[in-house]
Scaffold this active site. Structure first.
Site: not given
Lengths: 402, 402, 402, 402
Positions: D15, D94, D123, D174
């Site tokens: 990604d 994050r 996120d 994932s």
């Protein structure tokens, strides 16, 4: 939107009138719905106007009793004040309007409902989430929010399509009203340091111009709801109307606040709500007499959440139902009468009585023949203070040297 | 109690005067401690009286600044109002008195401290638990609670021992006062339906007798604490005194409530607290301008617990310290000025400004050149309403048939 | 206590046997009441013993179904765990016993009820406050607490009066048990750093001795209550019994905790509650699938308060009723099945399904053909983050220099 | 985006590799930032790949100690578990990444930061709101969310631009990981009734395959933070690493839950967090020994809100700071050692000790020479039950007829 049937919440004002015409122009089949929630307009005039502009049909209903019984009543029991101040009248009205929009949509087979809210306020959320909660298949459109016409463009559009435009000098304020209160915002009020001028208010006399003699008002409750005013039994909607007049005449019911909107911004709001504020004041007073300390302490948290949910458009959601069940259970003994003194802008409790008052003079009195067992106090204190004592023994006194 | 050294919280009144003599008779060595917390008595007279009755020594201190700085100040930051109404002045004073009793006890080597509270109120708990919290080794005695003398017996005892007894007709009320407020209870006030007569009040003019012209007062805050009144910088204790006078003159500051005592009973209380109520009103107004919605919502719960702890005698406990840390952290940006209008019993906010206001006119305005991104609203609503929509899709609309 | 009729909660053990005789000696007329709550004793033996010692009458009842339906069931819906750990079995049993004591007292015209609790635990409070809540006219006596006999004195008294004394070496532990769990305290367990020996446990196999193969158990719920185990429909009391056996055999259900007693002290407690822990685990799992986020978040607070009230003896109080109403309203859709894997001391969720699951794979999936409207996210974030953005704009970023 | 400087949070995966190239194609000047938070990748490889694809520069940092000290440590003190289960490792990572993105942006004079999150998860909100909180002037872009390429399209794009595409059969899962835990979602896990297969797990041995002998682990805390493992002092990041290995080897640390995402949907999540779960378990155990009941009860509410805020991306907001201040204040005495027994998937407390334990055996013991004043109990109960008694006297017993 060719051929799409849509039911629009129609107020008779410029915004929703333009919406109506605009839907027609898009090829839609718009229906107008207008509810009398006590805002003081002529329903007939509004209906006529809607049809004249081109509504395929008009739903006009007197919803005052339903509004009082199904929306205001639970809010009274929950002492619902957002931010501790705002009695939530607009927030309470929106889910009712949305529900009626849905009902009308079912009746005419519409797939869309519509409202005239902008993108900056709370009402768009309330319309949308209420509809999602009760009719998730319906689409909600908000033309005013989405088309981005400026005010002059709207007026121009209205003139071009023969929609009557108010000729009087436009008020700088944006107003909303129903039985439970009236809000005024915008214009000079957008400065939080600016005291509102008197032309802002309609339901309340200026305290300085109010009568020089105080007046007493007596509100009687049964199981948490007001049922009589000054000894006279009244339906809730009537009682609210009468109390708005009586308390408003003494300048009672004005609110000036900085409010946190759901969409993440702070706004400055002026409200008038004479009946709402005095009823909630009296209701709390009665609760302090009839509910236990434990109930009062926890209910305070429930009330806060209740007001937040209502403000945030979550009226028809399961948490709201569960909070209602809590509140309802507490109200069974909240019966009695509260006397308030109204005088030049203030409402003061002057007395309260209840057949099931938990206050017990014989226990509370400092008289020697009190029934309170004073000898129990020493034992109570010993155990009440035990954790603090143990803490101090282990960790040292907090501030005082030994 | 032969030879026992005891420090007594001495007020100069009948109860504690009798205590003092009674300790002497038991063979104890009693010391008297009197703090000026702004109750408006002559410290010198009290000291002289204590020594005359037989105190082994007298500790007389002006504790007003300490009271303001260490007890009232954190209560302001926490908007501490028990039951949403009572500003806790007595509850805030007791831990300070207990702390000074402990300090005095350490100074003279006393093993006991004493107070004149009865067994029915909150103060006995506050003295006892505070002492447990900071000096768990000291014993606390409460002769008035434990000896069970009636009022006439006390008077007879006093006369027999040459203790001066007030000759004027006794007031039916029981009163306590300090800088932060004044309480009045007992007598006819024990009927919750009885409106207090004017002779109950000392700090506040009757609204009807207050000036016919409103007056504005401006309170300036720095990091959550009032630092200036009407533009003049003042120490907190002075500021409170001046505001008590100014607001009290307009009839502002009266409280009438049904209160849940710690010992499990409801009592009816009348309070006067002009400065406390207006400062907390202004402080909240400033917070609504400078704190985020999330902080305001959670702080409301912290405030409730804070008031409960303070009321319940748990001032010097670790939960209180942790709540203080929370509150303190929120106050860093609570700086600004609030203008209140005082008029015949009511205090109304007339304006507020703050250098770090989170209110942003450019975002909030309904003006077309607002900086608010209206297009974000649709996306916000979609996700905000998603749980309600999903709930309805699964469980059926709550009230409206499809 | 001459001629006084008293109903005693009688367990058949030494303490209450001595009580019974002691009441007789005081001239009272004592009745014994014994409830089978699943503690695993022979009711007949207990009854015979009571009459032999001198009870004027004996009330012996199988109350298991009532206990399950009226006390355990609401606790399941509320996920009631005190301190997040203790499933409150004793605390749930006491109000039922007190209620039956009151009923028996009404039947025989007794003015007193009695129990064998000491002064250090929670049970004395539970008996007393429950009785106050439902029969405020009855007096509650606690001879064991008040007479202050030591253990050897009790034994001596028993021998003198022909009360059978256990001849086996006394266990160092103090045990209480019913359908919902079993508690073990005292002796070496009073050291919080001491790991309990295996002789402490009865309902649970040691994990090391449990089967080497995991076993799956399936618990089905209807409206918040377990109704079937491994596909077989069972009455609640039966289901609990079966699950105690199944989960206990795998070593599941042990609890070791430091607990805050109502009377202000910390104690160390060992519990076994295989059914209680697995049912609440499964119930929570099902709730996470069927309740909205808002409900789950607020219910967590209700659950904590619910457990505290239950622990603190306030079962029959109005706050408890109001919390029940809240909880009950949330359970309407909590129907479905949860599969747990039991293995050597642990219970792990292996799957859950519900006809009204709010989980929606089409929304949640990362698959490209998800029905989730990703374009809404940007708008949501803009408004969600607006307060933080505004705060930072006004107050400066919190940690990062510009 | 011609000439725009943007710093991208780069993971080395497909990604963000496509993002990097895509920025280049848009004419932007993209920088890659990669933090080692303990996810177990080679930082050098990631850096090389970024530069090879076309990054204008790469920021590669070992942030493990900072992550542990500034993000994990406060979460430990707050026992932060979202939904009571998820230790929030991604949610904690994050804000640190966003902070470093901002720092890098300041360094290179970038006006934009970017991340590879989709529109469906939490996120994106965390990146955006954190940036808004600390650098409200920076723009945040999320190409993956906004461009709407499907997986095959991404692969095709990657191949066309020479970006290495993993050749092995793609995992259906994932995964995200750092020091504090590892998450696995998607694929067959999207069915909440599907038990995860063993190939899902990396940090934890299957309980059935774990050692047949239990192992004890001892975690020592100072002021709320773990400082030693099995007696050996370690930096927090090291300690976590060692405990992940030790507890994971016994199959401890697996979580399977239905989670309420911030964006309004429920998802099914599998986590592994051996160190996080055992540290929080031990920390709570120590708190139960060293904190008062009042603190524990209120802290439970703070912890819930703390976890919600962290989950919801509000780490750098003022409410979070205020909650931190509360928590920090409570931790001063949370020092001591907890022993856990690890065995085939379960972690059981086996003992705890603390120099400042509030547990007091002399008070708690049922021994006759206890220091607990049992005579205080009767007085305590009288006042504790007074509200219930008064309620019943006024309203009638709740269930039992007189």
């Amino acid at each position: 939107m060719d051929g799409v049937k849509v039911v629009l919440s129609y107020s008779g004002g410029l915004d929703t009138s333009v919406c109506l015409k605009w839907f027609r122009e898009q090829g839609a089949e718009p229906y107008a719905l207008y509810l009398d929630l006590g805002q003081g307009e002529s329903a007939q005039d509004v209906e006529a106007k809607a049809l004249r502009i081109g509504a395929a049909g008009a739903f006009v209903r007197d919803a005052r009793e339903e509004f009082a019984a199904e929306y205001i009543a639970p809010a009274i029991k929950a002492n619902a004040l957002y931010g501790g101040k705002y009695p939530l009248f607009t927030a309470l009205g929106r889910p009712l309007i949305a529900k009626k929009l849905v009902e009308a949509a079912r009746e005419v087979g519409a797939t869309h409902i519509a409202h005239g809210s902008t993108g900056k306020g709370n009402d768009q959320v309330r319309f949308d989430v209420t509809t999602a909660s009760i009719a998730p298949d319906l689409k909600v459109v908000a033309p005013v929010r989405d088309w981005n016409m400026s005010r002059p463009e709207e007026i121009e559009y209205a003139k071009r399509h023969g929609i009557p435009v108010p000729v009087t000098k436009e008020s700088p304020y944006s107003v909303d009203a129903n039985l439970w209160g009236r809000s005024i915002e915008a214009g000079p009020l957008e400065d939080p340091d600016h005291e509102p001028a008197e032309d802002v208010f309609e339901l309340t006399t200026a305290p300085e111009a109010a009568p020089d003699e105080p007046e007493y008002v007596e509100i009687s409750f049964e199981e948490g709801l007001p049922t009589a005013l000054n000894g006279e039994e009244l339906e809730l909607a009537e009682l609210i109307g009468a109390l708005n007049a009586q308390a408003g005449a003494h300048g009672v019911g004005r609110i000036d606040m900085i409010e946190d909107r759901l969409v993440g911004i702070k706004s400055r709001e002026i409200y008038e709500a004479p009946a709402a504020l005095t009823i909630i004041q009296a209701h709390r007073e009665l609760e302090s007499l009839t509910l236990t300390k434990d109930v009062l302490r926890f209910k305070a948290q429930v009330e806060q959440r209740y007001a937040e949910l209502t403000y945030d458009g979550l009226w028809f959601t399961p948490l709201k139902s569960a909070l209602d069940a809590f509140v309802e259970e507490t109200q069974k003994t909240v019966t009695g009468t509260v006397r308030l003194k109204l005088y030049k802008g203030s409402s003061t409790v002057a007395g309260r009585s209840a057949p099931r008052a938990l206050y017990n003079k014989e226990l509370a009195t400092y008289d020697p023949n009190s029934t309170f067992d004073e000898s129990a106090a020493a034992g109570f204190i010993t155990l009440w203070g035990l954790p603090a004592r143990q803490w101090a023994a282990v960790n040292g006194g907090q501030t005082v040297p030994h």
